[in-house]
Design a protein around this motif. Structure first.
Motif, mmCIF file in Angstrom:
data_model
loop_
_atom_site.group_PDB
_atom_site.id
_atom_site.type_symbol
_atom_site.label_atom_id
_atom_site.label_comp_id
_atom_site.label_asym_id
_atom_site.label_seq_id
_atom_site.Cartn_x
_atom_site.Cartn_y
_atom_site.Cartn_z
ATOM 1 N N PRO A 1 63.895 14.983 13.202
ATOM 2 C CA PRO A 1 63.509 13.658 12.715
ATOM 3 C C PRO A 1 63.163 13.685 11.231
ATOM 4 O O PRO A 1 62.774 14.722 10.686
ATOM 5 N N PHE A 2 63.281 12.548 10.599
ATOM 6 C CA PHE A 2 63.022 12.439 9.160
ATOM 7 C C PHE A 2 61.614 12.887 8.796
ATOM 8 O O PHE A 2 61.370 13.405 7.716
ATOM 9 N N SER A 3 60.675 12.710 9.713
ATOM 10 C CA SER A 3 59.283 13.057 9.439
ATOM 11 C C SER A 3 58.955 14.513 9.753
ATOM 12 O O SER A 3 57.795 14.926 9.631
ATOM 13 N N HIS A 4 59.949 15.300 10.151
ATOM 14 C CA HIS A 4 59.688 16.715 10.458
ATOM 15 C C HIS A 4 59.273 17.447 9.185
ATOM 16 O O HIS A 4 59.930 17.332 8.155
ATOM 17 N N PRO A 5 58.177 18.209 9.221
ATOM 18 C CA PRO A 5 57.702 18.874 7.993
ATOM 19 C C PRO A 5 58.715 19.869 7.432
ATOM 20 O O PRO A 5 59.411 20.557 8.175
ATOM 21 N N LEU A 6 58.757 19.952 6.127
ATOM 22 C CA LEU A 6 59.692 20.838 5.430
ATOM 23 C C LEU A 6 58.957 21.952 4.704
ATOM 24 O O LEU A 6 59.247 23.136 4.904
ATOM 25 N N TYR A 7 58.037 21.587 3.813
ATOM 26 C CA TYR A 7 57.258 22.562 3.043
ATOM 27 C C TYR A 7 55.767 22.346 3.286
ATOM 28 O O TYR A 7 55.335 21.241 3.578
ATOM 29 N N ILE A 8 55.007 23.390 3.064
ATOM 30 C CA ILE A 8 53.571 23.246 2.853
ATOM 31 C C ILE A 8 53.324 23.658 1.413
ATOM 32 O O ILE A 8 53.534 24.813 1.038
ATOM 33 N N LEU A 9 52.914 22.695 0.600
ATOM 34 C CA LEU A 9 52.687 22.933 -0.824
ATOM 35 C C LEU A 9 51.194 22.910 -1.113
ATOM 36 O O LEU A 9 50.496 21.987 -0.712
#
Length: 298
Positions: free
Chosen positions: A264-272
Motif C-alpha cells: 500500500p502507498f502508506s507502507h513505510p519506506l525509511y526511518i529517518l
C-alpha cells in the motif's frame, strides 16, 4: 537593505524555464484539464485547490509503476488523516530500477580518490543478489534493516534490496559514536545490521571495526554484514561477533531478475532520524508521499 533582501539571487532565463520539467508538467496538466498554468504559482494554487486532479495527473505524468487504484485522495480535509492513493499498490525500488542497460546508474568518488561506477545492469545484479540474501536471512516485509555506512554504491544497493521486499531501511554515518548509533537503531530493532569496516576523513583511513564490535551485542540484529571500504572487509568481520563480509553474504546467489513486493502507498519506506538541540526524533516515510509519523526518541 530590505529591498536587497527581497532580490532573488538568481532567475532562470525564459529558454531555461521553457525547457524545464516543471513547464512540461504544467503543459501536460493544461492539456488534461483545459486550465492554463502560466507560472509555478498558478500550478501550485491548483494543487492546493484540486489535490485529486493534481496528484492523479502527477502519477500519470511520472509514469509511476504500480496499481493506481480507484481513489487518488481520501479524507483530504483532515490533517492528520488525509490519505493519498489509498487503493494503490507499488514498490519504491521497482520505480527506481525501471532502467536497464550499460548506461551509468551510479558514479562514486570517494575521499580516498577512488572512482567507481555501476551500470544499470550491474546495479540490478547487485540488488538481486542482496535481495536473495536478505530473504534467505529471514527478512520479511515490515522488518527493519539498519546500516552504518557512507554514501557507497553498496549503500544504495542495500536500500533498494530492502525496499524491493517491503523491508524498512534506516542508516547513519560511520562517524557516529557508539552511543549515537545505539540511541537510534536500538529502538527500531533491526533484523540485520550492515556496517563498513572504515571510512576516509581528511585523507586518512579511519578504522571502525572496534566500534562496530561494541555496537553489535547491543542490537537485536541476528546478523551483521561488513561492507569493505577502509579495508577488505574480511579482517573486520573476524573481529565482529555474528558477522560476515558482504562478499561472503551474497556469494552463493547468482543474479536474476529482481522481484518486487508491491505494498500500500502508506507502507513505510525509511526511518529517518533528525537531531534537535535537546531531543531526537525519527520518522517513517511512505513511498512518494513523504508523509511522516514522528516519535520522540529516548
Amino acid at each position: 537593505s530590505s529591498q536587497i533582501e527581497k532580490m532573488p539571487l538568481w532567475t532562470p532565463d525564459q529558454q531555461r524555464v521553457k525547457n524545464s520539467r516543471m513547464r512540461d508538467f504544467a503543459d501536460y496538466c493544461t492539456q488534461r484539464v483545459s486550465i492554463d498554468f502560466p507560472d509555478y504559482s498558478a500550478l501550485h494554487q491548483w494543487s492546493v485547490s484540486e489535490p485529486e486532479a493534481f496528484w492523479g495527473a502527477l502519477w500519470d505524468y511520472a509514469g509511476v509503476i504500480g496499481e493506481k487504484g480507484a481513489r487518488v485522495v481520501a479524507d483530504v480535509e483532515k490533517m492528520p488523516g488525509a490519505r493519498f492513493f489509498p487503493d494503490s499498490k507499488l514498490n519504491f525500488a521497482e520505480n527506481l530500477l525501471r532502467q536497464t542497460g550499460n548506461g551509468e546508474a551510479i558514479v562514486f568518488r570517494g575521499e580516498n580518490k577512488v572512482h567507481r561506477s555501476l551500470s544499470w545492469d550491474q546495479l540490478h545484479a547487485l540488488v538481486s543478489r542482496l535481495q536473495q540474501a536478505f530473504v534467505a536471512a529471514g527478512v520479511q516485509p515490515g522488518d527493519r534493516i539498519a546500516a552504518m555506512l557512507p554514501n557507497l554504491p553498496e549503500t544504495i544497493a542495500c536500500m533498494l534490496a530492502a525496499s524491493s521486499i517491503g523491508a524498512i531501511w534506516s542508516s547513519c554515518s560511520p562517524d557516529f559514536g557508539e552511543q549515537g548509533v545505539l540511541d537510534r537503531f536500538g529502538q527500531i530493532k533491526p533484523v540485520l545490521f550492515i556496517a563498513c569496516d572504515g571510512y576516509w576523513y581528511n585523507g586518512k583511513p579511519i578504522d571502525v571495526s572496534a566500534k562496530v564490535a561494541a555496537i553489535v551485542p547491543n542490537l537485536s540484529a541476528t546478523k551483521t554484514i561488513v561492507v569493505p571500504y577502509g579495508g577488505d572487509g574480511l579482517s573486520a568481520s573476524t573481529l565482529i561477533p555474528g558477522s560476515e563480509s558482504l562478499a561472503s553474504f551474497i556469494e552463493t546467489f547468482n543474479a536474476r531478475p529482481v522481484t518486487f513486493e508491491r505494498s500500500p502507498f502508506s507502507h513505510p519506506l525509511y526511518i529517518l532520524f533528525s537531531s534537535g538541540s535537546d531531543f531526537r526524533s525519527w520518522s517513517l516515510l511512505t513511498p512518494f508521499s513523504a508523509a511522516t509519523v514522528s516519535l520522540t526518541a529516548r
